[in-house]
Design an enzyme around this catalytic site. Structure first.
Site, PDB file in Angstrom:
ATOM      1  N   SER A   1       0.222  -1.423   3.686  1.00  0.00           N
ATOM      2  CA  SER A   1      -0.075  -2.515   4.613  1.00  0.00           C
ATOM      3  C   SER A   1       1.162  -2.985   5.361  1.00  0.00           C
ATOM      4  O   SER A   1       1.133  -3.156   6.587  1.00  0.00           O
ATOM      5  CB  SER A   1      -0.715  -3.683   3.857  1.00  0.00           C
ATOM      6  OG  SER A   1       0.188  -4.242   2.911  1.00  0.00           O
ATOM      7  N   ASP A   2       2.255  -3.204   4.633  1.00  0.00           N
ATOM      8  CA  ASP A   2       3.438  -3.742   5.323  1.00  0.00           C
ATOM      9  C   ASP A   2       4.175  -2.674   6.114  1.00  0.00           C
ATOM     10  O   ASP A   2       4.754  -2.963   7.171  1.00  0.00           O
ATOM     11  CB  ASP A   2       4.376  -4.469   4.357  1.00  0.00           C
ATOM     12  CG  ASP A   2       4.818  -3.629   3.178  1.00  0.00           C
ATOM     13  OD1 ASP A   2       4.292  -2.521   2.996  1.00  0.00           O
ATOM     14  OD2 ASP A   2       5.696  -4.091   2.413  1.00  0.00           O
ATOM     15  N   CYS A   3       4.151  -1.416   5.656  1.00  0.00           N
ATOM     16  CA  CYS A   3       4.783  -0.347   6.437  1.00  0.00           C
ATOM     17  C   CYS A   3       4.058  -0.144   7.761  1.00  0.00           C
ATOM     18  O   CYS A   3       4.685   0.025   8.814  1.00  0.00           O
ATOM     19  CB  CYS A   3       4.785   0.956   5.646  1.00  0.00           C
ATOM     20  SG  CYS A   3       5.694   0.854   4.097  1.00  0.00           S
TER      21      CYS A   3
ATOM     22  N   GLU B   1       4.958  -3.315   9.947  1.00  0.00           N
ATOM     23  CA  GLU B   1       6.316  -3.354  10.490  1.00  0.00           C
ATOM     24  C   GLU B   1       6.517  -2.252  11.531  1.00  0.00           C
ATOM     25  O   GLU B   1       7.198  -2.466  12.549  1.00  0.00           O
ATOM     26  CB  GLU B   1       7.347  -3.234   9.365  1.00  0.00           C
ATOM     27  CG  GLU B   1       7.278  -4.332   8.302  1.00  0.00           C
ATOM     28  CD  GLU B   1       7.548  -5.732   8.830  1.00  0.00           C
ATOM     29  OE1 GLU B   1       7.938  -5.881  10.008  1.00  0.00           O
ATOM     30  OE2 GLU B   1       7.369  -6.701   8.059  1.00  0.00           O
TER      31      GLU B   1
END
Length: 696
Positions: A418-420, A423
């Protein structure tokens, strides 16, 4: 199966495990990093002719720990046939935040690889190499002499200098797990049992009660090797893969009770050949699907060697699967000045590249002609690494939607994070939509990324990492790992939640009509989770970086994205006060990894850290803390530690996973100081700070 049976040379610089020490040391000038669209593998060149055909790059030299005094001019020095690095021009001493950031970028940009990403080790865990070495041994894999020597060098370099043992990670205290496994790996690679270092390690292991006191993981690998009875393990039959796992009744004795039932009732009386066959076939199918979905790269260096071993047993020595797994093990290996280690994944390529782009944008340099070629290459890398298709029958193999997502490392690794994804998406939008860059990632593919993110929110409003929470937290009562916590299901993380919230906000700025109501609802619930996750003292617990500084930076960014800042929010003021109350005497921040283990702020014994200090400054800046003095003092401290060539030196470890294991993010010491310095200059101006005494 005995340990260390004597050397058997195979020729071509290869040895089998179970050989005595290779006497000849390694020449680091012969190592080369090969980067193939983000896939990173190290190669040792045996001959002078090979070395001449493939010269060592500036990045190779840096990653191998060559002294970096005046490192920026190395390329010019090589061109001029200068072999020494001394007496080369230095960068002008920075007097402003942006000058400091520019000096760092002047250095760091030279390390960008041709594919557009940056490389670094992702080491720290000390339990990964032994599993690979044991797998090599039992699969009769030929091990390059350079690898055997490099691994031994690294393990000895990381041996505890006082008690002779090894811990769970490089900064941890000696444990049965680390000591038993690394001692075994060294013996398999030929370390002499009477080597004083091995004697010392053996003595420490005896003090700890021996390998019999090791966790399940250690006993598994020792049983694979044949030096431990399988009966010593907690039973994990394949039937567990076909049984429902949603409603276990939580009891403190529950796992032990299940183990007793499996050993004394299930295995001898109830486990029919049909059930066993069905379960093994299903488990094998899952292994094949994992290999297919990742081109044998696998999620990481835990299941990678295990899948390799399973393929060797099922498909046989000459099979394609075994050949491909052998090749893929190289993806996890890394070389540095201490020797050869095993990374926690096949790298951090997408993650670091995304953050670097954002940091440069925060300095106001997106359209700066000096840095634009570097950023275009970085954008090209992200375009190349976006995952373009879902897994075949993804529900059957329990995989999350991945079309449009980005993985932590490379597209081949193939796991949505999710965060990769968030970002990377922000980095793309900042260049393509906010700046004058080519639209390499199409609108359709940008929306694919959003569609994937919108599938990942938990009922709590928070976001986990690889997938939404799919089971009850009560499943932790079945956690047989014995060394890691919170691993049976996914959990909410302030870090991941913030990444998604800020990505959705930036996306909606340019695509306001796309799934607008859903996005607004998801953001609202996500920010509500961030508010609930805040502790009474104003902090947030971090699960992927150390620890409260890391999570607090992200959480405050979430709140700021919806307009909550110091001037209008009591909870933000409370968070800022938490940061300020933990500032060290020199004006910086330094947080120990022990905070991750205990859940309580713990000062780093070595004092303030550049990375922690940068995180804290970013947190205060996004929160719009009104007094610039603590931020200015902290940034001046960061600038004082900057080297004459623009870099910052490595300090203590930065990352964590599963609460107890620390892991390295060496590029953070470049990325986050650049970001903090740029943000400060944007808010307060590029102030001129004189009399910065260098701490070099």
């Amino acid at each position: 199966m005995a340990l260390g049976n004597g050397e058997k040379s195979i020729g071509n610089g290869w040895v089998r495990p179970s050989s005595p020490p290779v006497k000849k040391g390694l020449d680091n000038s012969r190592w080369r990093l090969l980067n193939e669209r983000g896939r990173q593998t190290w190669h040792y060149l045996e001959s002078d002719e090979e070395a001449k055909r493939w010269p060592q790059s500036i990045t190779d030299k840096y990653l191998l720990g060559e002294p970096t005094v005046n490192f920026l001019k190395l390329l010019e020095a090589i061109t001029a046939n200068i072999t020494r690095l001394q007496n080369l021009p230095e960068l002008p001493a920075p007097q402003t935040p942006l000058q400091s950031a520019a000096n760092c970028l002047e250095f760091f940009s030279k390390l960008q690889l041709p594919s557009g990403n940056w490389a670094c080790e992702y080491g720290g865990p000390m339990f990964l190499l032994p599993g690979l070495v044991i797998t090599w041994h039992v699969t009769n894999t030929l091990v390059p002499r350079s690898h055997a020597t490099g691994i031994k060098s690294y393990l000895f370099a990381r041996q505890h200098p006082e008690d002779g043992g090894w811990g769970l990670h490089i900064e941890g205290k000696s444990s049965v797990f680390g000591t038993a496994m690394n001692y075994t790996a060294l013996r398999l690679l030929g370390a002499d049992a009477e080597d004083p270092r091995m004697v010392k390690a053996r003595g420490m292991l005896h003090k700890l009660g021996g390998a019999v006191n090791g966790p399940h993981w250690a006993k598994f690998w020792l049983s694979v090797l044949g030096v431990c009875e399988w009966s010593a393990l907690n039973p994990v039959p394949p039937e567990l893969c076909i049984s429902p796992t949603d409603n276990y009744h939580p009891k403190t004795w529950f796992l032990n009770a299940i183990n007793w039932i499996l050993v004394n009732i299930w295995n001898p009386y109830l486990r029919t050949t049909w059930i066993k066959g069905k379960a093994e076939a299903w488990t094998w199918d899952l292994i094949q699907r994992e290999d297919e979905n990742t081109d044998f790269a696998n999620l990481g260096p835990v299941n990678g060697p295990m899948n390799f071993l399973a393929c060797y047993i099922h498909d046989g020595e000459g099979s394609y699967s075994v050949k491909r797994h052998r090749e893929r093990m190289e993806d996890f290996l890394w070389v540095k000045n201490e020797g050869m280690l095993m990374n926690g994944t096949n790298g951090v390529q997408t993650w670091d590249t995304s953050f670097l782009i954002q940091a440069v944008v925060d300095c106001g340099w997106a359209n700066n002609p000096k840095w634009k070629p570097m950023l275009i290459k970085a954008l090209e890398f992200l375009e190349d690494q976006q995952i373009r298709e879902n897994c075949r029958e993804q529900d059957i193999c329990y995989r999350q939607r991945r079309k449009g997502a980005w993985a932590f490392s490379t597209r081949e690794q193939g796991y949505t994070v999710s965060d990769c994804t968030s970002e990377a998406l922000k980095a793309v939008l900042l260049l393509q939509n906010e700046s004058d860059y080519p639209a390499l990632v199409s609108e359709e593919r940008i929306k694919d990324a959003i569609d994937t993110l919108l599938t990942m929110q938990n009922a709590s409003g928070g976001f986990a990492s690889y997938e939404p929470t799919r089971g009850s937290e009560y499943l932790e009562y079945l956690n047989a790992a014995e060394v890691f916590g919170r691993i049976m299901v996914e959990y909410d993380y302030p870090e991941c939640t913030t990444a998604v919230v800020t990505a959705l906000s930036l996306f909606s700025k340019y695509y306001p009509d796309y799934r607008n109501e859903e996005i607004n609802g998801i953001k609202r619930r996500a920010v509500e989770y961030i508010r609930r996750a805040q502790r009474v003292d104003g902090s947030w617990y971090g699960s992927w970086g150390i620890c409260f500084t890391y999570a607090g930076m992200f959480a405050l960014e979430s709140l700021a994205s919806v307009g909550e800042v110091c001037g209008n929010s009591e909870r933000v003021r409370r968070a800022c006060q938490f940061f300020l109350s933990n500032r060290m005497g020199d004006g910086g921040w330094g947080e120990s990894y022990k905070a991750c283990e205990t859940g309580i702020w713990t000062d780093n014994e070595g004092g303030s850290q550049v990375v922690n200090t940068a995180w804290a400054c970013i947190a205060l800046l996004v929160a719009e803390y009104p007094d610039k003095e603590p931020i200015e003092t902290a940034l001046r401290l960061i600038m004082k530690r900057q080297q004459k060539n623009g870099e910052w030196l490595q300090e203590r470890i930065e990352g964590v996973f599963n609460k107890t294991c620390m892991i390295s993010y060496p590029n953070y010491k470049f990325i986050f100081p650049i970001k903090a310095l740029g943000m400060f200059a944007e808010k307060f101006g590029d102030l001129h700070w004189e009399n910065l005494v260098k701490n070099v």
